[in-house]
Design an enzyme around this catalytic site. Structure first.
Site, PDB file in Angstrom:
ATOM      1  N   GLY A 247       0.821  -1.210   0.000  1.00 50.97           N
ATOM      2  CA  GLY A 247       0.000   0.000   0.000  1.00 50.97           C
ATOM      3  C   GLY A 247       0.855   1.259   0.000  1.00 50.97           C
ATOM      4  O   GLY A 247       0.553   2.236  -0.691  1.00 50.97           O
ATOM      5  N   GLY A 344       3.016  32.549  -8.233  1.00 45.93           N
ATOM      6  CA  GLY A 344       2.645  33.782  -7.528  1.00 45.93           C
ATOM      7  C   GLY A 344       1.182  33.742  -7.123  1.00 45.93           C
ATOM      8  O   GLY A 344       0.659  32.684  -6.744  1.00 45.93           O
ATOM      9  N   GLU A 368      -1.841   5.718   5.520  1.00 43.91           N
ATOM     10  CA  GLU A 368      -1.029   4.493   5.413  1.00 43.91           C
ATOM     11  C   GLU A 368       0.290   4.662   6.181  1.00 43.91           C
ATOM     12  O   GLU A 368       1.352   4.211   5.739  1.00 43.91           O
ATOM     13  CB  GLU A 368      -0.844   4.087   3.952  1.00 43.91           C
ATOM     14  CG  GLU A 368      -2.210   3.836   3.318  1.00 43.91           C
ATOM     15  CD  GLU A 368      -2.238   2.875   2.155  1.00 43.91           C
ATOM     16  OE1 GLU A 368      -1.265   2.136   1.980  1.00 43.91           O
ATOM     17  OE2 GLU A 368      -3.252   2.869   1.440  1.00 43.91           O
TER      18      GLU A 368
HETATM   19  C1  LIG Z   1      -8.113  11.103   3.698  1.00 45.49           C
HETATM   20  C2  LIG Z   1      -7.778   9.941   4.563  1.00 45.49           C
HETATM   21  C3  LIG Z   1      -8.042   8.654   4.102  1.00 45.49           C
HETATM   22  C4  LIG Z   1      -7.761   7.547   4.917  1.00 45.49           C
HETATM   23  N1  LIG Z   1      -8.085   6.299   4.470  1.00 45.49           N
HETATM   24  C5  LIG Z   1      -7.983   5.227   5.327  1.00 45.49           C
HETATM   25  C6  LIG Z   1      -8.481   3.946   4.949  1.00 45.49           C
HETATM   26  O1  LIG Z   1      -8.974   3.733   3.838  1.00 45.49           O
HETATM   27  N2  LIG Z   1      -8.430   2.950   5.869  1.00 45.49           N
HETATM   28  C7  LIG Z   1      -7.907   3.121   7.113  1.00 45.49           C
HETATM   29  O2  LIG Z   1      -7.882   2.171   7.898  1.00 45.49           O
HETATM   30  N3  LIG Z   1      -7.404   4.336   7.498  1.00 45.49           N
HETATM   31  C8  LIG Z   1      -7.429   5.382   6.636  1.00 45.49           C
HETATM   32  N4  LIG Z   1      -6.963   6.630   7.014  1.00 45.49           N
HETATM   33  C9  LIG Z   1      -6.433   6.802   8.370  1.00 45.49           C
HETATM   34  C10 LIG Z   1      -4.948   7.088   8.419  1.00 45.49           C
HETATM   35  O3  LIG Z   1      -4.208   5.930   8.125  1.00 45.49           O
HETATM   36  C11 LIG Z   1      -4.634   7.684   9.807  1.00 45.49           C
HETATM   37  O4  LIG Z   1      -5.154   9.012   9.789  1.00 45.49           O
HETATM   38  C12 LIG Z   1      -3.168   7.696  10.119  1.00 45.49           C
HETATM   39  O5  LIG Z   1      -2.708   6.376  10.342  1.00 45.49           O
HETATM   40  C13 LIG Z   1      -2.839   8.548  11.350  1.00 45.49           C
HETATM   41  O6  LIG Z   1      -3.684   8.249  12.417  1.00 45.49           O
HETATM   42  P1  LIG Z   1      -4.429   9.449  13.201  1.00 45.49           P
HETATM   43  O7  LIG Z   1      -5.089  10.299  12.177  1.00 45.49           O
HETATM   44  O8  LIG Z   1      -5.253   8.839  14.250  1.00 45.49           O
HETATM   45  O9  LIG Z   1      -3.269  10.305  13.849  1.00 45.49           O
HETATM   46  P2  LIG Z   1      -2.500   9.978  15.218  1.00 45.49           P
HETATM   47  O10 LIG Z   1      -2.039   8.558  15.230  1.00 45.49           O
HETATM   48  O11 LIG Z   1      -3.308  10.450  16.360  1.00 45.49           O
HETATM   49  O12 LIG Z   1      -1.217  10.901  15.080  1.00 45.49           O
HETATM   50  C14 LIG Z   1      -1.170  12.278  15.434  1.00 45.49           C
HETATM   51  C15 LIG Z   1       0.284  12.752  15.330  1.00 45.49           C
HETATM   52  O13 LIG Z   1       1.099  12.027  16.274  1.00 45.49           O
HETATM   53  C16 LIG Z   1       2.170  11.407  15.606  1.00 45.49           C
HETATM   54  N5  LIG Z   1       2.507  10.146  16.250  1.00 45.49           N
HETATM   55  C17 LIG Z   1       1.655   9.168  16.669  1.00 45.49           C
HETATM   56  N6  LIG Z   1       2.332   8.155  17.199  1.00 45.49           N
HETATM   57  C18 LIG Z   1       3.648   8.453  17.110  1.00 45.49           C
HETATM   58  C19 LIG Z   1       4.870   7.805  17.455  1.00 45.49           C
HETATM   59  N7  LIG Z   1       4.871   6.574  18.006  1.00 45.49           N
HETATM   60  N8  LIG Z   1       6.035   8.419  17.197  1.00 45.49           N
HETATM   61  C20 LIG Z   1       6.057   9.641  16.639  1.00 45.49           C
HETATM   62  N9  LIG Z   1       4.953  10.329  16.287  1.00 45.49           N
HETATM   63  C21 LIG Z   1       3.760   9.731  16.495  1.00 45.49           C
HETATM   64  C22 LIG Z   1       1.671  11.182  14.171  1.00 45.49           C
HETATM   65  O14 LIG Z   1       2.722  11.012  13.259  1.00 45.49           O
HETATM   66  C23 LIG Z   1       0.884  12.479  13.945  1.00 45.49           C
HETATM   67  O15 LIG Z   1       1.766  13.515  13.602  1.00 45.49           O
HETATM   68  C24 LIG Z   1      -7.178   7.740   6.194  1.00 45.49           C
HETATM   69  C25 LIG Z   1      -6.882   9.042   6.629  1.00 45.49           C
HETATM   70  C26 LIG Z   1      -7.176  10.122   5.845  1.00 45.49           C
HETATM   71  C27 LIG Z   1      -6.871  11.506   6.356  1.00 45.49           C
END
Ligand SMILES: Cc1cc2nc3c(=O)[nH]c(=O)nc-3n(C[C@H](O)[C@H](O)[C@H](O)COP(=O)(O)OP(=O)(O)OC[C@H]3O[C@@H](n4cnc5c(N)ncnc54)[C@H](O)[C@@H]3O)c2cc1C
Length: 384
Positions: A247, A344, A368
């Site tokens: 993926g 711009g 992902e």
């Molecule tokens: C448009 C869109 C489509 C998506 N499609 C799918 C889909 O089809 N199926 C699916 O299952 N998911 C999907 N997702 C979900 C996506 O994979 C998650 O948003 C992503 O994994 C991050 O999780 P979160 O948004 O909960 O952020 P969080 O995990 O809460 O992270 C918040 C911040 O903390 C940081 N962080 C968290 N843990 C750590 C660590 N251990 N070390 C350092 N930094 C860390 C992250 O990098 C980020 O900057 C989608 C998301 C979007 C926005």
């Protein structure tokens, strides 16, 4: 620019088909779909007719049986025109179809892969939850065996194509609330929207990828036949993580397509726009921007396709897949930002496509696995 990649005739031909399709069938509408957050169902049918929804599925199950490189070349072309269509194609090919192919039984493959390859069943992947994103193993959707069914309760978040999907690979807990086993207590289920207890929840209103529907899915005593368990109980998280390696290459190709398009728009505009009596491409400040953009696009492309070739040779590419996604997504952000700068004020409005490319690029650093999580994976692999 010359093509730095050693491509076969077949790969060039499929790339040409993808480019012509994207220009004829998607490019004229992409800005409008973005503006209206409109998902265009006919695109799924057309992608299916071209075989682009079964690129990695072997011919015996109705797919094109192509290699990863060819698949990514086609995906890059679609992304260069519309990142929303590209994510649909990436998720479908890399995650649900691949999971069924790699871990499904013969009956599941026969039943789902053919219609998926034809675009009659669009695939989605439901791992994330509102409180389980980067830490996906903390997901809470619970599955309990009841006779010849599994009963699922919980909310999946951020499901790409969730409103349109005919097959959803959903991960749920099969350990008990009293005895949790992290990722080793999660199973994968093949869910279809006609199953009782399946509901589409909140639709997200997004910065970019606006014509790709992203929704919550609510499972309220969702009854999934036992025959729709994928592989073995408690192995679902491993299946999901393995599929995410592929993926991430898809998302890297998406990011590369976005970056390449932004570079091309900026290159052309710099050749046309005049200020102080000269074309702006004659100023070294603009030349250096274009040079940096082109260099990063080429670096991202080279790493991505080298990784794809290694994957097809059967090598372990977890680290390279994360590097490819990290580099391509950060390249997409850099290049789209610079492209807006080259335009711009005209880069900041919807008369030109670069503002959309900038908005679309951002999510490639998030889904992902965020860029931070890619760095975690890369660093971990340095010690294995
Ligand atoms: C448009 C869109 C489509 C998506 N499609 C799918 C889909 O089809 N199926 C699916 O299952 N998911 C999907 N997702 C979900 C996506 O994979 C998650 O948003 C992503 O994994 C991050 O999780 P979160 O948004 O909960 O952020 P969080 O995990 O809460 O992270 C918040 C911040 O903390 C940081 N962080 C968290 N843990 C750590 C660590 N251990 N070390 C350092 N930094 C860390 C992250 O990098 C980020 O900057 C989608 C998301 C979007 C926005």
């Amino acid at each position: 620019m010359n093509d730095i990649l050693p491509l076969t005739e077949e790969q060039r031909e499929i790339r040409r088909v993808a480019r012509e399709f994207a220009r004829a069938e998607i490019a004229p509408y992409a800005a409008q779909w973005d503006e209206e957050a409109h998902f265009e169902p006919s695109i799924v049918r057309k992608l299916g007719e071209l075989g682009f929804l079964g690129m990695l599925i072997p011919e015996e199950y109705g797919g094109l049986g192509l290699d990863t490189t060819t698949y990514l070349l086609a995906l890059e072309e679609i992304a260069a025109v519309d990142a929303s269509t590209a994510v649909l194609m990436s998720v479908h090919n890399s995650l649900p179809t691949q999971m069924i192919l790699d871990f499904g039984n013969e009956e599941q493959k026969e039943r789902y892969l053919r219609p998926m390859a034809r675009g009659e069943l669009l695939g989605a992947f439901a791992l994330s939850e509102p409180d389980a994103g980067s830490d996906a193993a903390a997901l809470r959707t619970q599955a309990v065996k009841d006779g010849d069914c599994w009963v699922l309760n919980g909310t999946k978040a951020w499901v790409t194509s969730g409103t349109e999907a005919g097959v959803i690979l959903a991960m749920a807990r099969t350990d008990t609330p009293h005895e949790r086993h992290g990722g080793r207590g999660i199973s994968a289920f093949i869910v279809t929207p006609d199953m009782p207890g399946f509901h589409v929840g909140k639709k997200e209103d997004k910065l970019g990828l606006r014509s790709s529907p992203t929704v919550q899915l609510v499972f309220d005593n969702l009854r999934v036949p036992a025959a729709n368990l994928l592989g073995t109980v408690n192995a679902g998280f491993t299946y999901a993580m393995r599929s995410l390696t592929g993926g991430r290459l898809g998302i890297a190709a998406q990011a590369l397509g976005i970056a390449r398009a932004a570079l091309e728009h900026a290159r052309r505009y710099a050749n046309e726009r005049q200020q102080f009596g000269k074309r702006i491409r004659s100023y070294q400040a603009i030349q250096f921007k274009l040079a940096d953009m082109a260099t990063r696009v080429t670096a991202a492309r080279t790493l991505l396709y080298a990784t794809a070739a290694a994957k097809d040779r059967g090598e372990h590419v977890t680290q390279y897949a994360s590097m490819s996604k990290l580099l391509a997504s950060e390249t997409a952000m850099f290049v789209t930002d610079e492209a807006v700068q080259v335009f711009g004020g005209y880069g900041y409005v919807k008369d030109y496509p670069v503002e959309r490319l900038l908005r679309d690029a951002k999510v490639t650093e998030i889904y992902e696995g965020t860029s931070e999580i890619q760095r975690v994976v890369i660093a971990r692999e340095l010690y294995t």
